[in-house]
Scaffold this active site. Structure first.
Site, PDB file in Angstrom:
ATOM      1  N   TYR A  48       0.829  -1.208   0.000  1.00  0.00           N
ATOM      2  CA  TYR A  48       0.000   0.000   0.000  1.00  0.00           C
ATOM      3  C   TYR A  48       0.861   1.254   0.000  1.00  0.00           C
ATOM      4  O   TYR A  48       2.065   1.199   0.252  1.00  0.00           O
ATOM      5  CB  TYR A  48      -0.954  -0.007   1.195  1.00  0.00           C
ATOM      6  CG  TYR A  48      -0.334   0.367   2.526  1.00  0.00           C
ATOM      7  CD1 TYR A  48      -0.545   1.623   3.086  1.00  0.00           C
ATOM      8  CD2 TYR A  48       0.456  -0.546   3.234  1.00  0.00           C
ATOM      9  CE1 TYR A  48       0.014   1.971   4.314  1.00  0.00           C
ATOM     10  CE2 TYR A  48       1.012  -0.208   4.453  1.00  0.00           C
ATOM     11  CZ  TYR A  48       0.791   1.054   4.992  1.00  0.00           C
ATOM     12  OH  TYR A  48       1.353   1.394   6.192  1.00  0.00           O
TER      13      TYR A  48
ATOM     14  N   LYS B 278       6.542  -2.010   1.862  1.00  0.00           N
ATOM     15  CA  LYS B 278       5.366  -1.429   2.538  1.00  0.00           C
ATOM     16  C   LYS B 278       4.155  -2.356   2.362  1.00  0.00           C
ATOM     17  O   LYS B 278       3.298  -2.136   1.508  1.00  0.00           O
ATOM     18  CB  LYS B 278       5.080  -0.027   1.997  1.00  0.00           C
ATOM     19  CG  LYS B 278       4.172   0.805   2.910  1.00  0.00           C
ATOM     20  CD  LYS B 278       4.167   2.259   2.471  1.00  0.00           C
ATOM     21  CE  LYS B 278       3.175   3.107   3.250  1.00  0.00           C
ATOM     22  NZ  LYS B 278       3.584   3.391   4.618  1.00  0.00           N
TER      23      LYS B 278
ATOM     24  N   GLU C 294      12.014   2.390  14.255  1.00  0.00           N
ATOM     25  CA  GLU C 294      11.126   3.469  13.805  1.00  0.00           C
ATOM     26  C   GLU C 294       9.876   3.488  14.662  1.00  0.00           C
ATOM     27  O   GLU C 294       9.698   2.644  15.534  1.00  0.00           O
ATOM     28  CB  GLU C 294      10.764   3.272  12.326  1.00  0.00           C
ATOM     29  CG  GLU C 294      10.123   1.933  12.017  1.00  0.00           C
ATOM     30  CD  GLU C 294      10.058   1.616  10.523  1.00  0.00           C
ATOM     31  OE1 GLU C 294      10.157   2.536   9.700  1.00  0.00           O
ATOM     32  OE2 GLU C 294       9.914   0.424  10.190  1.00  0.00           O
TER      33      GLU C 294
ATOM     34  N   LEU D  19      11.179   1.295   7.080  1.00  0.00           N
ATOM     35  CA  LEU D  19      10.573   1.741   5.834  1.00  0.00           C
ATOM     36  C   LEU D  19      11.365   2.934   5.304  1.00  0.00           C
ATOM     37  O   LEU D  19      11.745   3.820   6.063  1.00  0.00           O
ATOM     38  CB  LEU D  19       9.119   2.157   6.079  1.00  0.00           C
ATOM     39  CG  LEU D  19       8.359   2.535   4.804  1.00  0.00           C
ATOM     40  CD1 LEU D  19       8.098   1.313   3.937  1.00  0.00           C
ATOM     41  CD2 LEU D  19       7.048   3.232   5.148  1.00  0.00           C
TER      42      LEU D  19
END
Length: 288
Positions: free
Chosen positions: A34, A152, A184, A208
């Site tokens: 996505y 992702k 993260e 990411l």
């Protein structure tokens, strides 16, 4: 709530008429990717970066590129127009499709076309979010996600659990820690500031590759700020002058507390504030 027009496999439909097969691999296997693109002043922010990362995610999972891929900009713009979005987001999801039955093995790409879904989220006041004036509080949690966070994918169960752990602790979000170092946030990249130096985790499979991250670091360097891409610990973060996160939906958001310890003065710092200003200003200029 107003009925949205959404996009499903080539058709623009009222949201209550949008349907996906129960055999879709996104539903059964989280076999999908996505992207989320922000909209400011009715224009798309960092669209090219999102499109490139989407293609990379598909390639990393050996997922066929859907036929609509070259026309995604037009689809995004049409959804913005049909739904009258001035400020908000467009969510895009591509899955490996819906074969005739459930199977762990990937279906034959010649016989199973990818599923493509897009919808809008109307968020008036996205850029002037009052939270940015007071900052957010985060907790640290163990990073228990799979090893390919650079792709992702839609497998967001652990980040969702992390958001709930933060909520239960009276905080706004969680920073994930692996082998003693911060990876993260649950849905954002994490940063600390020491003096004039911005420190953030280096790129790799562990995090990411944020599109907002890339833009913010570029703007920071252009503004003569020092940038160090390396891992850091929660203890180092608690001793920092400032901390912040970046994502497509929060832009640059100051962090004022980590695991109960105030960062700097316990109020949003000047570097995070300046970076937010620059990012919003430059993104508005470059929106398409």
């Amino acid at each position: 709530m107003t009925m949205r027009t959404v996009y499903v496999n080539g058709d623009y439909l009222p949201e209550n008429e949008a349907k996906i097969s129960i055999f879709d691999r996104g539903f059964l296997m989280a076999d999908g990717v996505y992207e989320v693109t922000s909209v400011l002043d009715g224009k798309l922010i960092d669209f090219d970066g999102h499109a490139k990362r989407l293609a990379r995610s598909l390639d990393e999972l050996d997922m066929p590129h859907p036929a609509v891929l070259p026309n995604l900009l037009e689809v995004h713009r049409e959804l913005v127009r049909l739904n009258g979005i001035e400020e908000g987001m467009i969510y895009l999801q591509i899955t490996r499709g819906a074969p005739d039955d459930r199977d762990f093995a990937f279906p034959d790409p010649e016989a199973t076309t990818p599923t493509v879904v897009l919808f809008t989220q109307n968020k008036p006041g996205l850029a002037d979010n009052p939270v940015a004036q007071k900052g957010i509080k985060v907790i640290s949690i163990e990073d228990q996600r799979w090893a390919r966070r650079d792709i992702k994918t839609v497998q967001l169960l652990y980040p969702s659990m992390g958001k709930m752990m933060a909520k239960a602790a009276g905080a706004d979000d969680a920073w994930m820690v692996e082998d003693g170092a911060v990876t993260e946030g649950t849905s954002n990249n994490a940063y600390i500031v020491k003096g004039n130096t911005i420190i953030t985790r280096n790129l790799g499979n562990e995090i990411l590759h944020g599109i907002t991250r890339a833009a913010v670091l570029r703007f920071a360097r252009e503004a003569q700020m020092q940038v160090e891409e390396r891992s850091f610990t929660i203890a180092e973060a608690q001793e920092a002058d400032e901390a912040f996160i970046t994502s497509a939906s929060t832009f640059v958001m100051p962090v004022v507390e980590i695991d109960g310890a105030k960062i700097g003065t316990g109020t949003p710092g000047s570097i995070a504030g300046r970076l937010r200003e620059i990012y919003l200003e430059e993104s508005r200029k470059a929106g398409i």
